[in-house]
Scaffold this motif. Structure first.
Motif, PDB file in Angstrom:
ATOM      1  N   GLY A 176      39.797  66.624 -11.503  1.00  0.00           N
ATOM      2  CA  GLY A 176      40.521  65.554 -13.164  1.00  0.00           C
ATOM      3  C   GLY A 176      41.132  66.747 -14.618  1.00  0.00           C
ATOM      4  N   ILE A 177      40.341  67.610 -14.779  1.00  0.00           N
ATOM      5  CA  ILE A 177      41.129  68.355 -15.927  1.00  0.00           C
ATOM      6  C   ILE A 177      42.209  69.167 -14.774  1.00  0.00           C
ATOM      7  CG2 ILE A 177      40.610  70.688 -16.815  1.00  0.00           C
ATOM      8  CD1 ILE A 177      37.765  70.084 -16.957  1.00  0.00           C
ATOM      9  N   LEU A 178      42.256  69.601 -14.453  1.00  0.00           N
ATOM     10  CA  LEU A 178      43.513  70.441 -13.321  1.00  0.00           C
ATOM     11  C   LEU A 178      44.660  69.580 -13.734  1.00  0.00           C
ATOM     12  CD1 LEU A 178      44.640  73.003 -11.905  1.00  0.00           C
ATOM     13  CD2 LEU A 178      43.463  72.328 -10.024  1.00  0.00           C
ATOM     14  N   VAL A 179      44.806  68.282 -12.517  1.00  0.00           N
ATOM     15  CA  VAL A 179      45.377  67.621 -12.129  1.00  0.00           C
ATOM     16  C   VAL A 179      45.750  67.014 -13.742  1.00  0.00           C
ATOM     17  CG1 VAL A 179      45.836  64.629 -11.986  1.00  0.00           C
ATOM     18  CG2 VAL A 179      44.341  66.438 -10.443  1.00  0.00           C
ATOM     19  N   ALA A 180      44.693  66.358 -14.720  1.00  0.00           N
ATOM     20  CA  ALA A 180      45.376  66.205 -16.316  1.00  0.00           C
ATOM     21  C   ALA A 180      45.753  67.935 -17.117  1.00  0.00           C
ATOM     22  CB  ALA A 180      43.973  65.603 -16.807  1.00  0.00           C
ATOM     23  N   HIS A 181      45.878  68.117 -17.175  1.00  0.00           N
ATOM     24  CA  HIS A 181      46.556  69.856 -17.375  1.00  0.00           C
ATOM     25  C   HIS A 181      48.117  69.609 -16.894  1.00  0.00           C
ATOM     26  CE1 HIS A 181      47.421  73.810 -18.112  1.00  0.00           C
ATOM     27  NE2 HIS A 181      47.593  73.620 -19.034  1.00  0.00           N
ATOM     28  N   VAL A 182      47.673  69.408 -14.840  1.00  0.00           N
ATOM     29  CA  VAL A 182      49.558  69.514 -14.362  1.00  0.00           C
ATOM     30  C   VAL A 182      50.520  69.123 -14.809  1.00  0.00           C
ATOM     31  CG1 VAL A 182      50.628  69.045 -12.614  1.00  0.00           C
ATOM     32  CG2 VAL A 182      48.449  70.487 -12.254  1.00  0.00           C
ATOM     33  N   LEU A 183      49.942  67.556 -15.664  1.00  0.00           N
ATOM     34  CA  LEU A 183      50.195  66.225 -15.658  1.00  0.00           C
ATOM     35  C   LEU A 183      51.195  66.270 -17.399  1.00  0.00           C
ATOM     36  CD1 LEU A 183      49.104  63.119 -14.337  1.00  0.00           C
ATOM     37  CD2 LEU A 183      50.931  64.274 -13.779  1.00  0.00           C
ATOM     38  N   ALA A 184      49.900  66.998 -18.265  1.00  0.00           N
ATOM     39  CA  ALA A 184      50.515  67.345 -19.398  1.00  0.00           C
ATOM     40  C   ALA A 184      51.446  67.917 -19.861  1.00  0.00           C
ATOM     41  CB  ALA A 184      48.949  67.734 -20.022  1.00  0.00           C
ATOM     42  N   ARG A 185      50.640  69.262 -19.797  1.00  0.00           N
ATOM     43  CA  ARG A 185      51.861  70.719 -19.399  1.00  0.00           C
ATOM     44  C   ARG A 185      53.321  71.409 -18.670  1.00  0.00           C
ATOM     45  NH1 ARG A 185      50.611  70.192 -24.053  1.00  0.00           N
ATOM     46  NH2 ARG A 185      48.796  71.375 -25.466  1.00  0.00           N
ATOM     47  N   ARG A 186      53.257  70.227 -17.507  1.00  0.00           N
ATOM     48  CA  ARG A 186      54.214  70.914 -15.879  1.00  0.00           C
ATOM     49  C   ARG A 186      55.106  69.876 -16.094  1.00  0.00           C
ATOM     50  NH1 ARG A 186      52.090  75.090 -17.244  1.00  0.00           N
ATOM     51  NH2 ARG A 186      50.568  76.084 -16.231  1.00  0.00           N
ATOM     52  N   GLU A 187      56.537  70.785 -15.871  1.00  0.00           N
ATOM     53  CA  GLU A 187      57.620  69.915 -15.673  1.00  0.00           C
ATOM     54  C   GLU A 187      57.885  69.521 -13.843  1.00  0.00           C
ATOM     55  OE1 GLU A 187      59.041  67.128 -17.015  1.00  0.00           O
ATOM     56  OE2 GLU A 187      57.322  66.764 -18.699  1.00  0.00           O
ATOM     57  N   PHE A 188      57.838  68.821 -12.746  1.00  0.00           N
ATOM     58  CA  PHE A 188      58.119  69.186 -12.196  1.00  0.00           C
ATOM     59  C   PHE A 188      58.864  67.670 -10.840  1.00  0.00           C
ATOM     60  CE2 PHE A 188      53.768  68.412 -12.438  1.00  0.00           C
ATOM     61  CZ  PHE A 188      53.829  67.280 -11.680  1.00  0.00           C
ATOM     62  N   PRO A 189      59.618  68.688 -10.025  1.00  0.00           N
ATOM     63  CA  PRO A 189      60.257  67.262  -9.013  1.00  0.00           C
ATOM     64  C   PRO A 189      58.666  66.831  -8.371  1.00  0.00           C
ATOM     65  CG  PRO A 189      61.302  68.815  -8.781  1.00  0.00           C
ATOM     66  CD  PRO A 189      60.387  69.544  -9.940  1.00  0.00           C
ATOM     67  N   GLY A 190      58.689  65.252  -8.214  1.00  0.00           N
ATOM     68  CA  GLY A 190      57.716  65.134  -8.083  1.00  0.00           C
ATOM     69  C   GLY A 190      56.944  64.133  -8.920  1.00  0.00           C
ATOM     70  N   LYS A 191      57.054  64.951 -10.250  1.00  0.00           N
ATOM     71  CA  LYS A 191      55.404  64.242 -11.099  1.00  0.00           C
ATOM     72  C   LYS A 191      55.840  62.976 -11.564  1.00  0.00           C
ATOM     73  CE  LYS A 191      54.701  65.448 -15.781  1.00  0.00           C
ATOM     74  NZ  LYS A 191      54.690  65.651 -17.713  1.00  0.00           N
TER      75      LYS A 191
END
Length: 233
Positions: free
Chosen positions: A32-47
């Motif tokens: 959950g922490i990993l996915v939350a960090h990706v969604l909160a701090r990363r921009e990428f196709p398919g987000k």
């Protein structure tokens, strides 16, 4: 639990629910922490697709989620057959499957709580740490994660509470086997189906309310303590 008048079978359901909920929370937390960090701090196709998949268990009927788990992690499912053949791990009709189902159903709540907390962290603090020579992983561990702690605590409590109350996905995936997969909700459901089971269902309902309230109060006290510690720091 004797003072509550719980039978051995009811006490077994209480202990199993606590066991399932704790494991569902602990195993879900790092993902959950990993996915939350990706969604909160990363921009990428398919987000948007990833975000939709994460929240899908909140939208789908729980029975559908349980059926999909059975197709995937059952003994004849692609993942379930592989895990049993190579690791000896079985989820279907086991308490581990109940923990898996509860963790997946609660996962969106965990991710959302942690993500909102991460998005509230000032990116300039992370940038300042990076300019001092800290790598991305060290910035995350020493800056982002500590500041996200209140959201992590909230997410863990939500996950635990959701796991304690999960019914549809659990009973579909692992059935309702006393002593193995019969959690509090399924035990209450079973008692309501038999004559004279109302008193037992009421006892387990009171236990459920007590556990839920205890978790919420503990989470509030812990959150206050964390905030106080952060203010002093």
């Amino acid at each position: 639990m004797e003072w509550l008048g719980l039978s051995p079978e009811e006490w077994t359901a209480v202990r199993l629910s606590l066991r399932v909920s704790v494991w569902a929370t602990l195993v879900s937390l790092p993902f959950g922490i990993l996915v939350a960090h990706v969604l909160a701090r990363r921009e990428f196709p398919g987000k948007s697709i990833l975000n939709g998949l994460v929240h899908l268990p909140l939208i789908l009927p729980p029975v559908v989620t349980g059926y999909l788990l059975l197709l995937t992690f059952g003994r004849r499912g692609p993942v379930g057959a592989f895990l049993e053949a190579h690791l000896g791990v079985v989820f279907a009709f086991r308490w581990t499957g109940a923990a898996l189902a509860c963790g997946i159903m609660a996962f969106p709540l965990l991710v959302r709580a942690v993500r909102l907390s991460m998005e509230a962290v000032d990116p300039r603090l992370e940038a300042a740490a990076a300019t001092l020579g800290a790598g991305p992983a060290w910035v995350f561990l020493t800056v982002t994660l500590p500041l996200t702690l209140p959201g992590i605590v909230a997410g863990m409590i939500l996950t635990f509470a959701k796991a304690m109350g999960e019914f549809g996905a659990t009973i579909t995936f692992v059935s309702n086997i006393p002593g193995e997969t019969q959690t509090l909700p399924t035990a209450i459901y079973t008692l309501l189906q038999v004559p004279g089971g109302g008193s037992g269902a009421m006892r387990l309902t009171l236990v459920s309310i007590a556990i839920a309230m205890g978790a919420l109060i503990a989470s509030e006290l812990l959150a206050r303590r964390i905030r106080r510690g952060m203010d002093l720091a």
